[in-house]
Design an enzyme around this catalytic site. Structure first.
Site, PDB file in Angstrom:
ATOM      1  N   CYS A  95       0.833  -1.210   0.000  1.00 31.73           N
ATOM      2  CA  CYS A  95       0.000   0.000   0.000  1.00 31.73           C
ATOM      3  C   CYS A  95       0.869   1.262   0.000  1.00 31.73           C
ATOM      4  O   CYS A  95       1.495   1.595   1.013  1.00 31.73           O
ATOM      5  CB  CYS A  95      -0.921  -0.019   1.217  1.00 31.73           C
ATOM      6  SG  CYS A  95      -1.837   1.504   1.480  1.00 31.73           S
ATOM      7  N   CYS A 123      -0.191   3.963   2.522  1.00 36.98           N
ATOM      8  CA  CYS A 123       0.170   3.540   3.884  1.00 36.98           C
ATOM      9  C   CYS A 123       1.600   3.977   4.218  1.00 36.98           C
ATOM     10  O   CYS A 123       1.876   4.469   5.305  1.00 36.98           O
ATOM     11  CB  CYS A 123       0.062   2.022   4.024  1.00 36.98           C
ATOM     12  SG  CYS A 123      -1.598   1.355   3.800  1.00 36.98           S
TER      13      CYS A 123
END
Length: 301
Positions: free
Chosen positions: A36, A39
């Site tokens: 991600c 993230c």
């Protein structure tokens, strides 16, 4: 409860890592994954703010949705990053939209004003731990690694979950020439503590301490590097030994010289080693700041 063995283990981990700390702290719970991109962009913001708010009772916990699919499903996580504030075992706010430092701090300030975090005794205990950690850091900065190790050992006994204390102990043991003891302590840390940014920095210092040699060998490596400036192996050996012995300047200048001569040598090994040294020393350290500026000028200037 109708759970299989793996689900029960997941619940037990969640209880230990999130629910129990949330009984007296505000836990910022970050659902993330290795793949991600957003993230990874959010992680430094969460780590910095939670570190800034640690003395107010805020702690950061992370859940990898690929590894803890059952827990992510219980929270009905549909996209990541997803960030919740947890208190006394319950989510009390959705922090997902707080993507900047100022936004996150504003939301935490609002929550802290409303929640009965800890108590006088808990706050005093945290203040005491912070005071002793600061004392240990000062003693370490003054060059007394052995005494600093003694202070940090006591703090670890007082607060076994305090990452700063464990990081300080590892660095103090390295400074005292007790790399094996530091390695043993690092190996005993649980995954959560080992992943803390402060502990990761200490582990970088421990890794680099492995190149420490005695004075006669250091002099021989220095002479070899001076005699054979084009010999990259000799330059690297001296840079690593110089850093392990405490001579950051010599290590940094040697590695910069290697990059200037052949930045692609051994897949950019000189640059990678210099970055590892920055991590070990700390990104805010004056030596790191000055040397990073030289590296940027060399690469991009």
């Amino acid at each position: 409860m109708g759970l299989n063995l793996e689900e029960q283990k997941a619940v037990d981990r969640f209880r230990k890592d999130i629910v129990e700390p949330s009984m007296t702290n505000l836990v910022v719970l970050d659902f993330w994954a290795e793949w991600c991109g957003p993230c990874k962009a959010l992680t430094p913001v969460l780590e910095k703010v939670c570190a800034d708010y640690a003395d107010k009772g805020v702690v950061l916990a992370k859940i990898n949705v690929d590894e803890e699919q059952f827990i992510a499903a219980q929270f009905q996580v549909r996209s990541i990053p997803t960030v919740y504030a947890m208190f006394q075992g319950q989510p009390v706010a959705d922090l997902t939209n707080a993507r900047t430092e100022s936004q996150l701090k504003a939301m935490l300030d609002q929550l802290l004003d409303q929640l009965p975090l800890g108590g006088d005794a808990a706050r005093q205990a945290k203040a005491d731990v912070a005071q002793f950690v600061e004392m240990g850091e000062q003693v370490l900065a003054d060059g007394d690694g052995e005494r600093a190790a003694g202070i940090f050992s006591q703090v670890v006994e007082m607060a076994p979950d305090d990452a700063a204390a464990h990081a300080g102990l590892i660095r103090a043991l390295v400074a005292a020439g007790r790399a094996e003891d530091a390695q043993a302590h690092a190996a005993a840390l649980d995954e959560k503590l080992a992943g803390d940014p402060a502990v990761r920095t200490a582990l970088s210092a421990l890794e680099l301490a492995g190149e420490r040699v005695d004075d006669s060998e250091l002099q021989a490596l220095r002479a070899a590097a001076a005699e054979r400036p084009a010999d990259m192996e000799a330059q690297m050996a001296y840079a690593e030994a110089a850093f392990a012995s405490g001579d950051r300047e010599a290590a940094g200048e040697t590695l910069l010289g290697m990059i200037r001569t052949d930045r692609e040598w051994n897949d950019g090994a000189a640059r990678a080693r210099l970055v590892k040294m920055f991590e070990a020393v700390g990104l805010e350290d004056p030596w790191t700041v000055a040397t990073r500026r030289k590296l940027s000028t060399l690469l991009f200037g």
